[in-house]
Design a protein around this motif. Structure first.
Motif, PDB file in Angstrom:
ATOM      1  N   GLU A  68       4.574   7.310   2.317  1.00  0.00           N
ATOM      2  CA  GLU A  68       5.090   6.061   2.866  1.00  0.00           C
ATOM      3  C   GLU A  68       4.632   4.909   1.976  1.00  0.00           C
ATOM      4  O   GLU A  68       3.563   4.966   1.361  1.00  0.00           O
ATOM      5  N   LEU A  69       5.453   3.872   1.902  1.00  0.00           N
ATOM      6  CA  LEU A  69       5.087   2.612   1.275  1.00  0.00           C
ATOM      7  C   LEU A  69       5.198   1.529   2.334  1.00  0.00           C
ATOM      8  O   LEU A  69       6.157   1.501   3.097  1.00  0.00           O
ATOM      9  N   ARG A  70       4.208   0.635   2.376  1.00  0.00           N
ATOM     10  CA  ARG A  70       4.219  -0.371   3.441  1.00  0.00           C
ATOM     11  C   ARG A  70       3.567  -1.662   2.965  1.00  0.00           C
ATOM     12  O   ARG A  70       2.543  -1.641   2.290  1.00  0.00           O
ATOM     13  N   TRP A  71       4.195  -2.798   3.336  1.00  0.00           N
ATOM     14  CA  TRP A  71       3.556  -4.100   3.160  1.00  0.00           C
ATOM     15  C   TRP A  71       2.653  -4.325   4.362  1.00  0.00           C
ATOM     16  O   TRP A  71       3.123  -4.378   5.498  1.00  0.00           O
ATOM     17  N   VAL A  72       1.355  -4.445   4.103  1.00  0.00           N
ATOM     18  CA  VAL A  72       0.346  -4.508   5.157  1.00  0.00           C
ATOM     19  C   VAL A  72      -0.347  -5.866   5.112  1.00  0.00           C
ATOM     20  O   VAL A  72      -0.817  -6.299   4.057  1.00  0.00           O
ATOM     21  N   GLY A  73      -0.410  -6.541   6.252  1.00  0.00           N
ATOM     22  CA  GLY A  73      -1.150  -7.793   6.319  1.00  0.00           C
ATOM     23  C   GLY A  73      -2.600  -7.576   5.920  1.00  0.00           C
ATOM     24  O   GLY A  73      -3.206  -6.564   6.279  1.00  0.00           O
ATOM     25  N   GLU A  74      -3.164  -8.518   5.187  1.00  0.00           N
ATOM     26  CA  GLU A  74      -4.537  -8.334   4.711  1.00  0.00           C
ATOM     27  C   GLU A  74      -5.518  -8.109   5.862  1.00  0.00           C
ATOM     28  O   GLU A  74      -6.503  -7.388   5.708  1.00  0.00           O
TER      29      GLU A  74
ATOM     30  N   LEU B 216       0.833  -1.200   0.000  1.00  0.00           N
ATOM     31  CA  LEU B 216       0.000   0.000   0.000  1.00  0.00           C
ATOM     32  C   LEU B 216       0.866   1.247   0.000  1.00  0.00           C
ATOM     33  O   LEU B 216       1.994   1.251   0.484  1.00  0.00           O
ATOM     34  N   GLN B 217       0.274   2.300  -0.520  1.00  0.00           N
ATOM     35  CA  GLN B 217       0.931   3.594  -0.649  1.00  0.00           C
ATOM     36  C   GLN B 217       0.137   4.633   0.140  1.00  0.00           C
ATOM     37  O   GLN B 217      -1.074   4.755  -0.040  1.00  0.00           O
ATOM     38  N   LEU B 218       0.815   5.358   1.028  1.00  0.00           N
ATOM     39  CA  LEU B 218       0.199   6.495   1.699  1.00  0.00           C
ATOM     40  C   LEU B 218       0.348   7.696   0.776  1.00  0.00           C
ATOM     41  O   LEU B 218       1.460   8.176   0.526  1.00  0.00           O
ATOM     42  N   ARG B 219      -0.744   8.161   0.249  1.00  0.00           N
ATOM     43  CA  ARG B 219      -0.726   9.194  -0.787  1.00  0.00           C
ATOM     44  C   ARG B 219      -0.227  10.518  -0.219  1.00  0.00           C
ATOM     45  O   ARG B 219      -0.579  10.906   0.905  1.00  0.00           O
ATOM     46  N   ALA B 220       0.598  11.197  -1.006  1.00  0.00           N
ATOM     47  CA  ALA B 220       1.152  12.489  -0.596  1.00  0.00           C
ATOM     48  C   ALA B 220       0.032  13.482  -0.320  1.00  0.00           C
ATOM     49  O   ALA B 220      -1.049  13.417  -0.927  1.00  0.00           O
ATOM     50  N   ALA B 221       0.298  14.404   0.581  1.00  0.00           N
ATOM     51  CA  ALA B 221      -0.733  15.339   1.021  1.00  0.00           C
ATOM     52  C   ALA B 221      -1.301  16.174  -0.123  1.00  0.00           C
ATOM     53  O   ALA B 221      -2.482  16.535  -0.110  1.00  0.00           O
ATOM     54  N   TRP B 222      -0.483  16.466  -1.137  1.00  0.00           N
ATOM     55  CA  TRP B 222      -0.946  17.325  -2.223  1.00  0.00           C
ATOM     56  C   TRP B 222      -1.841  16.592  -3.221  1.00  0.00           C
ATOM     57  O   TRP B 222      -2.530  17.222  -4.031  1.00  0.00           O
ATOM     58  N   SER B 223      -1.848  15.258  -3.171  1.00  0.00           N
ATOM     59  CA  SER B 223      -2.592  14.481  -4.167  1.00  0.00           C
ATOM     60  C   SER B 223      -4.067  14.381  -3.798  1.00  0.00           C
ATOM     61  O   SER B 223      -4.478  14.719  -2.684  1.00  0.00           O
TER      62      SER B 223
END
Length: 294
Positions: free
Chosen positions: A124-130, A41-48
């Protein structure tokens, strides 16, 4: 480099959507050290758009691209994903509709959580458990689509003789133990993985349970991703018994599975007689689905 897909389009509801030719994202799944699946998953930048929410790497599709090419390219650009480690399993239109603006989620697997590199579109980029995804603040579109994209743990029972026979005239019957061992070794090497189930949901297969009968019972199988059941008589009888077992083998089911995320039993066979004997709720896959893994 700016592609010809960058720009706003009008969605089916009349609202503005990013991507002149539509958009695509990559749902990349990989096994964690305990065998349970995680997604990137990707935490989208504040400006997006909807910045500060979690979603999939993705973006506009260029006119010359397929949805798969677009999704993989976006994952490379936004997360530094190595495309050679991505195995595509399926595609789903998860917003809009074909022929108009649409967003396609490309479902894929990686052999392990891959290293990532952010660009300016991510905080942020993170591998997140389902099992942890829904605890995050999700992008509205991803939140709506997630229930149809997540996996259920699968208990997969293999009608081994039927699968071998479906592989064509390879002469497997001359050496049933050797052919059986080779088949199960190949299947184990393809696990764990995402599978598309007959009801168009997705399952996560960590290992298979193979039923062996006759001479195949002497096959040498030494892999923790394959459990062998030897049938004293009919293999069909043993498969029906296992599918109906009150307390099935759940050692391949993640400990985090909940009542909302129960394991599903899938029997791999083309035998219509066996299929008719299986308990209600048991799913079936054709042998070609598993042979396609090899």
């Amino acid at each position: 480099m700016r592609g010809d897909g960058d720009g706003w389009a009008v969605g089916p509801d009349g609202g503005r959507r990013w991507g002149v030719h539509g958009a695509a994202g990559l749902l990349l799944r990989a096994p964690r050290s305990d065998g349970t699946p995680a997604v990137l998953l990707q935490l989208r930048a504040a400006w997006s758009h909807q910045g500060g929410t979690w979603a999939l790497p993705g973006g506009a599709r260029d006119s010359h691209e397929s949805t798969v090419d677009a999704a993989v390219r976006e994952a490379q650009e936004e997360a530094g994903i190595d495309s050679t480690s991505v195995a595509v399993r399926a595609e789903r239109v998860t917003s809009g509709r074909p022929g108009s603006w649409s967003y396609t989620t490309v479902v894929a697997d990686a052999p392990a959580p891959l290293d990532t590199t952010m660009n300016g579109e991510s905080t942020e980029l993170r591998w997140v458990g389902e099992d942890e995804v829904e605890s995050l603040p999700l992008h509205a579109g991803f939140a709506e689509a997630w229930s149809a994209l997540r996996t259920r743990p699968v208990r997969m029972l293999l009608d081994t003789a039927n699968v071998l026979g479906a592989g064509g005239p390879s002469g497997w019957w001359r050496d049933r133990p050797g052919a059986t061992g080779a088949l199960l070794t190949g299947i184990a090497a393809a696990l764990p993985r995402t599978v598309e189930l007959p009801d168009r949901t997705f399952g996560w297969v960590s290992r298979v349970e193979a039923v062996l009968e006759g001479r195949a019972r002497s096959a040498i199988v030494d892999n923790d991703r394959t459990r062998v059941h030897t049938a004293d008589g009919s293999g069909d009888d043993e498969l029906a018994r296992l599918a109906a077992a009150v307390a099935p083998d759940t050692s391949a089911v993640p400990a985090t599975a909940t009542a909302l995320d129960p394991a599903v039993t899938v029997v791999v066979t083309a035998d219509r007689g066996l299929r008719a004997r299986l308990p209600h709720g048991t799913m079936t896959l054709s042998p070609s689905a598993v042979l396609g893994w090899l």
